[in-house]
Design a protein around this motif. Sequence first.
Motif, PDB file in Angstrom:
ATOM      1  N   ALA A 103     -34.711  77.353 116.171  1.00  0.00           N
ATOM      2  CA  ALA A 103     -36.013  76.910 115.666  1.00  0.00           C
ATOM      3  C   ALA A 103     -35.794  75.679 114.792  1.00  0.00           C
ATOM      4  N   GLY A 104     -36.554  74.657 115.041  1.00  0.00           N
ATOM      5  CA  GLY A 104     -36.407  73.424 114.273  1.00  0.00           C
ATOM      6  C   GLY A 104     -35.340  72.483 114.798  1.00  0.00           C
ATOM      7  N   ALA A 105     -34.729  72.818 115.922  1.00  0.00           N
ATOM      8  CA  ALA A 105     -33.728  71.930 116.515  1.00  0.00           C
ATOM      9  C   ALA A 105     -34.370  70.598 116.885  1.00  0.00           C
ATOM     10  N   GLY A 174     -26.843  74.727 118.924  1.00  0.00           N
ATOM     11  CA  GLY A 174     -28.294  74.872 119.004  1.00  0.00           C
ATOM     12  C   GLY A 174     -29.050  74.130 117.931  1.00  0.00           C
ATOM     13  N   ASN A 175     -28.350  73.393 117.068  1.00  0.00           N
ATOM     14  CA  ASN A 175     -29.035  72.639 116.017  1.00  0.00           C
ATOM     15  C   ASN A 175     -29.704  71.379 116.550  1.00  0.00           C
TER      16      ASN A 175
END
Length: 201
Positions: A103-105, A174-175
């Motif tokens: 989330a937020g990547a 996943g970032n």
Amino acid sequence: MISELANRIFDQVIADYHVHDAIDHPVENPYDSSSLEHLLYLKCWIDTAQWHMEDVVRNPDIDPREGLYWKRRIDRQNQERTDMVEYIDGYYLQKFEGVTPLAGAKVNTESPAWAIDRLSILALKIYHMTQETKREDVSHAHLESCQTKLNILLEQRKDLSKSIDELLSDIESGNKYMKVYKQMKMYNDPNLNPVLYGVKK
């Protein structure tokens, strides 16, 4: 780290090319055709040949017909360069296809392969600037200027290498996530270039 591998292969390619120093000498890629190393070697070979094509076409005394010949070869070579970047991005898309972005990547401003493309060009700049620092037919001021430029190029390679490694690490964790756009170059496409499909602007 990918940057260490890429830099080593790029230096290898440039050394291999300059054994014969001939644009049309056939590439002898020592790596397995299914490997990333094979793609990196071929990518830098394409860049190296194009570098020398660009030198030839800038001869102020070149015959215009010969200049046009080289300009068209450079166009074809640049298309091959772009295609190879997309092959390398395809390798990474497949490598990371199972990674779910967090989330937020965020997406990066350029893909891994286009960053690696810049690393290949840097290797060529470093090689040729190093050659300039070894000349014996120029002034001391010229040598000092080239050494200063070489130092900057080496620092740039260090920074870019670190950024590429961090980008791939962020994608793997996943970032960040990959989003690749085809270049969709129009000038070589007979269906998209008005001059080629016969429609005047």
